[in-house]
Write a protein that holds these residues in place. Structure first.
Motif, PDB file in Angstrom:
ATOM      1  N   ILE A 179      33.911  66.236  37.915  1.00  0.00           N
ATOM      2  CA  ILE A 179      34.330  67.224  36.927  1.00  0.00           C
ATOM      3  C   ILE A 179      35.733  67.742  37.250  1.00  0.00           C
ATOM      4  CG2 ILE A 179      33.773  69.475  35.938  1.00  0.00           C
ATOM      5  CD1 ILE A 179      30.833  68.809  36.299  1.00  0.00           C
ATOM      6  N   ALA A 180      36.021  67.921  38.530  1.00  0.00           N
ATOM      7  CA  ALA A 180      37.372  68.350  38.916  1.00  0.00           C
ATOM      8  C   ALA A 180      38.412  67.330  38.473  1.00  0.00           C
ATOM      9  CB  ALA A 180      37.446  68.552  40.423  1.00  0.00           C
ATOM     10  N   ALA A 181      38.067  66.045  38.536  1.00  0.00           N
ATOM     11  CA  ALA A 181      39.012  65.008  38.132  1.00  0.00           C
ATOM     12  C   ALA A 181      39.316  65.078  36.643  1.00  0.00           C
ATOM     13  CB  ALA A 181      38.453  63.622  38.484  1.00  0.00           C
ATOM     14  N   VAL A 182      38.324  65.432  35.846  1.00  0.00           N
ATOM     15  CA  VAL A 182      38.565  65.547  34.408  1.00  0.00           C
ATOM     16  C   VAL A 182      39.493  66.722  34.120  1.00  0.00           C
ATOM     17  CG1 VAL A 182      37.494  65.860  32.155  1.00  0.00           C
ATOM     18  CG2 VAL A 182      36.363  64.467  33.887  1.00  0.00           C
ATOM     19  N   TYR A 183      39.233  67.861  34.773  1.00  0.00           N
ATOM     20  CA  TYR A 183      40.135  69.006  34.608  1.00  0.00           C
ATOM     21  C   TYR A 183      41.558  68.632  35.024  1.00  0.00           C
ATOM     22  CZ  TYR A 183      36.551  72.567  33.646  1.00  0.00           C
ATOM     23  OH  TYR A 183      35.580  73.332  33.071  1.00  0.00           O
TER      24      TYR A 183
END
Length: 547
Positions: free
Chosen positions: A428-432
């Protein structure tokens, strides 16, 4: 941005106020490659083919008390681990199961560098988690009259109109609160960043181009706000008064408000933080979301939000009292528009309802969720399985780096499958992070072209320029060169020369996108006729004409 893991992010500037539809579909898409591989660079990840599934010979049963207990027992360690990995200063978490608060804790600090700890009664800004709270207010205000959702907004909201007169006269509360009015993504947000108030913004949405009415989805804070404010006008009260009388007071949510002033004066509040380049966190900005109060201006505590979760999961009752009509509350849980089309024939469709991302899991169970995010320092999540009477609320005081969404996903994975299906946080951090990169201008204004044309004299650019949507732009000079002034206050931006008649400045505010361009165009005279501000021109409204 979830229905069954449907995440709606647009660009980094939309993270700011978004109710990003939690990145979960996109995160799953990122995880579909080899284990341990990072996301490849490129455009925003497409939605996943499907949500994670248990082994086919072990379908998850309906949840038991033991299942929930197992997930609850894991929460302390999960939250502490994710806070350590991200550095997010403070978090509060609450879990409701079968009308009982089975978990309620605070972690970390309200303000970096100060001793005050986060607790269950610490006030957080909810950002777009405000939307399902606000749709609950409307459901409560409607009583047993479900017709409120079909009321045309323009008839009750003076000054409000859309570009197409027919659409303007027919757009209802449901159309605007479910993001299907045809307004472009995040319409009005940049006006808020420039300092315009709610009345100005709602009165200028008529300039925005429209996509097909009721056939296209685009997330709009101010469209949602218009729908909610229209309901308050029909009752003859302010939105805050309607919220207090309809929901906050009757439900005992005594620390919950829709006004920034109430948040600001709270003694026990979590301050928003952003992450510095060196990985440290700093309380650097203040986010006043009054202009979009129904869509993003609610502040509350984990304690109050668990009371709201209990009401949601008990069909509108709380402590034996009917607070919200059951039929009207259920109406907010229905899918109103496709928000995330399936990526393949086997993929899952995501929907948006009235303030909720609406989806259905592999067992056909209704799953409701919503995220909230302020780039200036907040990230929140609510996720519920109403059929299981189970829900979780996660509040944080750091800009979105995936923690709030990941805690919720880990919790539901553990409850349903016995353990998390993956490490959600890096995904999820990578998407942000990818959304942050996508927001940056394709022009690197820090590196002028090898052969650069000289700028004209400053007087060729100075003057007053008008724009029907963004108002006035004034270009002046001081001892350091050209300055651009925008907004009603106005805000001042130092212009740096890039090439020829193109300059740049660094954007600020909730929807900042880094450096952006300002290009002047000339006609026959020696003074510029127009200027175009790059980041204001996404829908073609960013050109200002010399007065």
């Amino acid at each position: 941005m979830h229905a069954a893991k449907a995440v709606r992010l647009r660009r980094s500037r939309s993270l700011a106020v978004s109710g990003l539809a939690v990145l979960l579909t996109a995160a799953t898409a990122l995880s579909s490659g080899a284990a341990g591989s990072g996301p490849s660079p490129g455009p925003t990840p497409s939605p996943s083919e499907a949500a994670p599934k248990p082994p086919p010979d072990q379908p998850p049963p309906l949840l038991t008390q033991a299942d929930v207990d197992r997930a609850v027992a894991r929460l302390d360690g999960v939250v502490q681990d994710m806070m350590k990995r991200t550095g997010v200063p403070g978090t509060a978490v609450g879990v409701v199961y079968k009308d009982r608060v089975v978990y309620l804790k605070g972690f970390g600090k309200r303000h970096v560098g100060e001793p005050a700890a986060v607790g269950p009664d610490t006030v957080f800004q909810l950002a777009s988690l405000s939307k399902p709270v606000s749709s609950t207010v409307v459901a409560g205000a409607a009583g047993d009259d479900t017709g409120v959702w079909d009321e045309p907004v323009a008839a009750h909201l003076p000054g409000f109109a859309l570009k197409d007169p027919w659409v303007s006269g027919h757009a209802t509360v449901t159309d605007l609160m479910s993001h299907r009015s045809g307004l472009p993504d995040h319409a009005g947000d940049l006006l808020e960043d420039l300092g315009y108030d709610q009345a100005y913004i709602l009165g200028h949405l008529r300039y925005e181009p429209l996509a097909p009415f009721r056939a296209s989805y685009a997330y709009t804070n101010f469209g949602f706000t218009a729908g909610a404010e229209a309901v308050a006008r029909t009752k003859g009260v302010s939105w805050q008064k309607l919220s207090e009388d309809t929901l906050f007071g009757p439900a005992g949510m005594n620390s919950t408000s829709t006004t920034f002033a109430d948040y600001a004066k709270a003694r026990n509040k979590a301050v928003g933080h952003v992450r510095n380049a060196d990985g440290t966190w700093q309380a650097k900005f203040v986010r006043d979301a009054d202009a979009q109060a129904p869509a993003g201006g609610v502040s509350s505590t984990a304690s109050d939000m668990t009371r709201w979760l209990r009401l949601q999961l008990a069909d509108g009752t709380l402590d034996g009292r009917r607070i919200v009509d059951a039929e009207n509350l259920e109406h907010t849980h229905l899918p109103e528009i496709v928000s995330q089309p399936p990526a393949s024939p086997a993929g899952r469709t995501g929907f948006y309802g009235l303030g909720w991302n609406v989806g259905y899991d592999d067992q056909g169970r209704l799953r409701l969720s919503h995220s909230g995010a302020f780039d200036l320092g907040a990230n929140t999540n609510v996720t519920m399985l109403p059929g299981e009477r189970l829900g979780i609320i996660v509040l944080t005081n750091g800009r979105p780096v995936g923690l709030a969404d990941s805690v919720a996903e880990d919790f539901f994975d553990t409850a349903q499958y016995g353990k998390p299906t993956r490490d959600w946080l890096p995904l999820i951090a990578a998407v942000y992070a990818q959304e942050d990169r996508a927001a940056v201008s394709p022009t690197d204004y820090a590196e002028p072209p090898a052969v650069r044309k000289a700028a004209r004299t400053d007087s060729a650019y100075t003057g007053t320029y008008d724009n029907a949507y963004y108002g006035r732009a004034v270009v002046t000079t001081d001892e350091d060169g050209l300055v651009l002034e925008l907004g009603p206050a106005p805000k001042r931006y130092r212009l740096s020369h890039y090439d020829g008649d193109t300059f740049s400045f660094t954007t600020t505010g909730e929807n900042a996108v880094g450096p952006t361009g300002v290009t002047f165009t000339f006609g026959e005279g020696k003074s510029a006729d127009r200027l175009r501000v790059e980041y204001l021109d996404e829908t073609g409204l960013g050109t200002f004409t010399r007065r």
